[in-house]
Design a protein around this motif. Structure first.
Motif, mmCIF file in Angstrom:
data_model
loop_
_atom_site.group_PDB
_atom_site.id
_atom_site.type_symbol
_atom_site.label_atom_id
_atom_site.label_comp_id
_atom_site.label_asym_id
_atom_site.label_seq_id
_atom_site.Cartn_x
_atom_site.Cartn_y
_atom_site.Cartn_z
ATOM 1 N N UNK A 285 0.832 -1.203 0.000
ATOM 2 C CA UNK A 285 0.000 0.000 0.000
ATOM 3 C C UNK A 285 0.867 1.253 0.000
ATOM 4 N N UNK A 286 1.886 1.273 0.836
ATOM 5 C CA UNK A 286 2.746 2.451 0.934
ATOM 6 C C UNK A 286 3.497 2.707 -0.367
ATOM 7 N N UNK A 287 3.953 1.635 -1.020
ATOM 8 C CA UNK A 287 4.710 1.796 -2.254
ATOM 9 C C UNK A 287 3.863 2.154 -3.454
ATOM 10 N N UNK A 288 2.544 2.110 -3.309
ATOM 11 C CA UNK A 288 1.647 2.400 -4.432
ATOM 12 C C UNK A 288 1.264 3.868 -4.525
ATOM 13 N N UNK A 289 1.817 4.712 -3.646
ATOM 14 C CA UNK A 289 1.462 6.132 -3.636
ATOM 15 C C UNK A 289 2.721 6.996 -3.626
ATOM 16 N N UNK A 290 2.622 8.173 -4.236
ATOM 17 C CA UNK A 290 3.721 9.138 -4.223
ATOM 18 C C UNK A 290 3.170 10.495 -3.792
ATOM 19 N N UNK B 217 2.919 6.183 -10.590
ATOM 20 C CA UNK B 217 2.806 5.830 -12.015
ATOM 21 C C UNK B 217 3.474 4.495 -12.315
ATOM 22 N N UNK B 218 2.797 3.687 -13.132
ATOM 23 C CA UNK B 218 3.319 2.380 -13.518
ATOM 24 C C UNK B 218 3.301 2.248 -15.026
ATOM 25 N N UNK C 220 9.171 9.475 -9.726
ATOM 26 C CA UNK C 220 8.773 10.871 -9.900
ATOM 27 C C UNK C 220 9.687 11.750 -9.060
ATOM 28 N N UNK C 221 9.711 13.039 -9.402
ATOM 29 C CA UNK C 221 10.527 13.978 -8.650
ATOM 30 C C UNK C 221 9.966 14.124 -7.240
ATOM 31 N N UNK D 149 -8.659 4.005 -14.427
ATOM 32 C CA UNK D 149 -7.773 3.035 -13.801
ATOM 33 C C UNK D 149 -8.565 2.303 -12.718
ATOM 34 N N UNK D 150 -7.971 1.259 -12.155
ATOM 35 C CA UNK D 150 -8.724 0.423 -11.231
ATOM 36 C C UNK D 150 -8.997 1.102 -9.894
ATOM 37 N N UNK D 151 -8.348 2.247 -9.637
ATOM 38 C CA UNK D 151 -8.677 3.001 -8.424
ATOM 39 C C UNK D 151 -9.984 3.755 -8.600
#
Length: 249
Positions: free
Chosen positions: A49-54, A70-71, A84-85, A226-228
């Motif tokens: 979950x944590x790695x899926x957000x920026x 982004x994937x 991402x920056x 997207x699936x979200x």
């Protein structure tokens, strides 16, 4: 609309074109995730979950929020996370402020007529997509968020070619795994023309090249789901619809 950037697959070394996703900020402005120049994509082996957000800051209002990371997928089957920056470090408390942001309750200053201002709206609450029905629900919620508050499902989608209809808008939703074809774009355009309404299209799998070109010619806002459950704009009319909402035309 964001420009595509090259992303090299770490598995097969193939270079793929990737268009950074654009999301609607709470201030109403489109926010494109800033891909890190020269950043190395990382293969996604285990999702967290944590790695899926920026965390990204909006250039328009300065708001800093979490967004879906982004994937990019490669034809070899590898899926990578595109870096991402990093969000800028906020200034210290005594840093000179640029001035308070105008709230929705405050009137606009008296000025000469100019461009229509962007619509301020709360953050969109997406509907997770698990079924084809969820796609239509997510599109309906998104149109309501854009200002078409009375939008509702149509009773005879097969006959009309329209899934959603409201005052000033008609929309079609393609929940299939194939790219949306040219005929479907022209169909929703004809329905919009007949109703003197804005025609909008939502697709889960994207659009065929000729369908995309025709939509640009007819000025039809195109979104991919997207699936979200967060629709993403894929052409200039869609960007304009996000910025100005139901007042875009």
């Amino acid at each position: 609309m964001a420009d595509s950037v090259p992303v090299r697959c770490p598995t097969c070394r193939r270079e793929n074109a990737f268009t950074p996703p654009t999301f609607p900020c709470a201030c109403g402005a489109p926010l494109t995730l800033p891909v890190l120049p020269g950043g190395l994509p990382v293969e996604i082996v285990h999702r967290t979950w944590q790695g899926s957000w920026v965390e990204v800051r909006c250039d328009s209002c300065g708001r800093q929020d979490d967004w879906p990371a982004p994937e990019s997928g490669c034809v070899c089957g590898t899926v990578v996370r595109v870096p991402v920056m990093p969000a800028p470090v906020p200034p210290p408390p005594n840093f000179p402020a640029a001035g308070p942001l105008r709230t929705a309750a405050e009137p606009l200053p008296a000025t000469a007529p100019g461009p229509v201002p962007a619509v301020a709206r709360p953050a969109f609450r997406p509907v997770t997509i698990r079924t084809a029905r969820d796609c239509v629900t997510a599109a309906a919620q998104y149109l309501k968020w854009l200002g078409y508050t009375d939008v509702a499902r149509t009773q005879e989608r097969t006959a009309s070619g329209v899934d959603l209809r409201g005052r000033g808008v008609v929309a079609q939703v393609d929940p299939t795994t194939r790219s949306t074809a040219l005929r479907e774009i022209e169909c929703v355009w004809l329905n919009g023309l007949n109703d003197s309404a804005t025609a909008v299209f939502f697709s889960l799998a994207g659009y065929a090249r000729d369908a995309r070109s025709r939509a640009d010619e007819l000025y039809i806002p195109l979104f991919v789901m997207d699936l979200t459950g967060t629709p993403q704009p894929v052409n200039d009319p869609a960007d304009e619809l996000i910025r100005y909402g139901a007042t875009a035309r």
